[in-house]
Design an enzyme around this catalytic site. Structure first.
Site, PDB file in Angstrom:
ATOM      1  N   ARG A   1      -0.963  -0.792  -8.679  1.00 52.07           N
ATOM      2  CA  ARG A   1      -2.298  -0.271  -8.341  1.00 52.07           C
ATOM      3  C   ARG A   1      -2.261   1.257  -8.439  1.00 52.07           C
ATOM      4  O   ARG A   1      -1.417   1.897  -7.842  1.00 52.07           O
ATOM      5  CB  ARG A   1      -2.684  -0.681  -6.923  1.00 52.07           C
ATOM      6  CG  ARG A   1      -4.041  -0.086  -6.503  1.00 52.07           C
ATOM      7  CD  ARG A   1      -4.279  -0.185  -4.993  1.00 52.07           C
ATOM      8  NE  ARG A   1      -4.273  -1.556  -4.524  1.00 52.07           N
ATOM      9  CZ  ARG A   1      -4.001  -1.881  -3.254  1.00 52.07           C
ATOM     10  NH1 ARG A   1      -3.709  -0.954  -2.355  1.00 52.07           N
ATOM     11  NH2 ARG A   1      -4.010  -3.146  -2.883  1.00 52.07           N
TER      12      ARG A   1
ATOM     13  N   ASP B   1       0.831  -1.208   0.000  1.00 47.68           N
ATOM     14  CA  ASP B   1       0.000   0.000   0.000  1.00 47.68           C
ATOM     15  C   ASP B   1       0.869   1.262   0.000  1.00 47.68           C
ATOM     16  O   ASP B   1       2.005   1.251   0.466  1.00 47.68           O
ATOM     17  CB  ASP B   1      -0.878   0.042   1.263  1.00 47.68           C
ATOM     18  CG  ASP B   1      -2.086  -0.882   1.166  1.00 47.68           C
ATOM     19  OD1 ASP B   1      -2.360  -1.403   0.071  1.00 47.68           O
ATOM     20  OD2 ASP B   1      -2.745  -1.079   2.198  1.00 47.68           O
TER      21      ASP B   1
END
Ligand code: FDA
Length: 319
Positions: free
Chosen positions: A197, A142
């Site tokens: 992402r 992340d």
């Protein structure tokens, strides 16, 4: 402005105390969080899989300044990956994991000469990546606030370089369209086999580092999207924004449907998640679990002031 103020107010211990103990919190939390236990996470993952959705599980927690806590978080991920493998859920990457570098030590002060937080986080992440490979799945790292971006990208790139020799390439990176640097990062990351992402970015950032106007962030997202979708990597397009989803769909016409995926958060636009999956697209749902949900919830409330108003009204009626 409201979003920035909310994210700043969330740091107050008084507000934290109020939100985490209010009975009304439960209903709001359970919309966005699978539950506190690994069993809760597995139950949600199973249900989403039976609807044809892919899953990324996130064990909640961030910004730890406790080395034992960082190690315990890494151990939780290794255990989780073992459970996913036992149940056949991780096969072919159907259920993977997402990890926040500051949950596994990135912000630890040096534990000794030459052992800064970055090295501790990299070592924990490597342990998690090995467990993921053994479970037949992947890890996505992340993105957090801009102070962590360089170290986070370095850790993931380093692991990919080491693992390229064994052909696994299982560590994915996240980029935030809100950051001014991201277009350049995306050009570097759009490489064969690299999972990237793309999201808008959930943190309050200084103007020098980030676009703050919504339309500037959206335009940056669209530029990064074009680069990723034209490249040889594996784009993971993380947004609920109908316009950006439509652009992704049209850019995706030039690629095979299994060469990229849409990603959305658990509890946000679930009907759209199913609709996209039924249309033949790969769709992954990001599912957080664990007891440390406070900051995750605040970011979700800040994204949608209507949620906050609802939450505050229910706090008022429960007191
Ligand atoms: P936007 O906020 O403009 O929302 C578009 C529409 O989606 C809204 O109009 C509303 O209908 C719906 N919506 C969005 N958020 C909602 C909410 N909380 N509740 C209800 N409806 C909502 N960020 C980050 O900084 N680092 C990261 O690693 C990640 N990882 C990540 C993974 C995945 C799978 C997703 C989907 C998102 C992230 N994010 C993230 C969060 C991301 O940066 C961003 O804050 C949110 O996705 C909201 O932005 P949207 O692109 O959805 O657009």
């Amino acid at each position: 402005m409201l979003r920035k103020a909310l994210l700043a107010a969330a740091a107050s211990e008084r507000i934290r105390g109020l939100l985490t103990t209010a009975p009304a919190a439960n209903a709001v939390v359970s919309r966005y969080v699978a539950g506190e236990s690994i069993q809760d996470a597995l139950a949600v993952a199973r249900a989403l899989r039976s609807d044809g959705l892919l899953v990324s599980l996130d064990y909640l927690g961030e910004d730890t300044t406790d080395a034992q806590r960082a190690a315990a978080t890494a151990a939780q991920y290794v255990h989780l990956l073992g459970r996913l493998a036992d149940e056949g859920l991780s096969e072919g990457g159907a259920v993977e994991v997402s990890v926040k570098p500051t949950a596994i030590g990135l912000r630890l002060s040096p534990a000794g000469p030459g052992v800064p937080g970055e090295r501790i986080a990299a070592e924990h992440l490597e342990r998690i990546a090995v467990a993921a490979r053994e479970a037949g799945t992947t890890v996505t790292v992340d993105a957090e606030d801009h102070l962590t971006t360089d170290a986070t990208l370095r850790i993931a790139t380093g692991l990919r370089a080491r693992r390229r020799s064994d052909g696994s390439g299982s560590v994915g990176s996240v980029v935030q369209a809100a950051l001014r640097r991201t277009e350049a990062d995306v050009r570097e990351l759009a490489a064969p086999g690299v999972r990237v992402r793309l999201c808008k970015g959930a943190y309050a950032e200084p103007l020098a580092e980030a676009f703050t106007a919504r339309h500037d962030i959206d335009r940056s997202f669209a530029r990064c999207l074009r680069t990723l979708m034209a490249g040889p990597g594996y784009p993971m397009i993380a947004t609920h924004d109908p316009r950006l989803i439509a652009i992704t769909r049209s850019l995706g016409l030039g690629r095979s449907p299994d060469s990229f995926e849409y990603q959305m958060l658990y509890g946000v636009r679930p009907d759209e998640q199913r609709r996209l999956a039924e249309s033949g697209a790969r769709v992954r749902v990001y599912v957080p679990y664990g007891g440390d949900w406070y900051r995750y919830l605040v970011r979700r409330l800040a994204e949608r002031p209507a949620n906050l108003a609802l939450f505050l009204r229910s706090l008022g009626s429960s007191s």
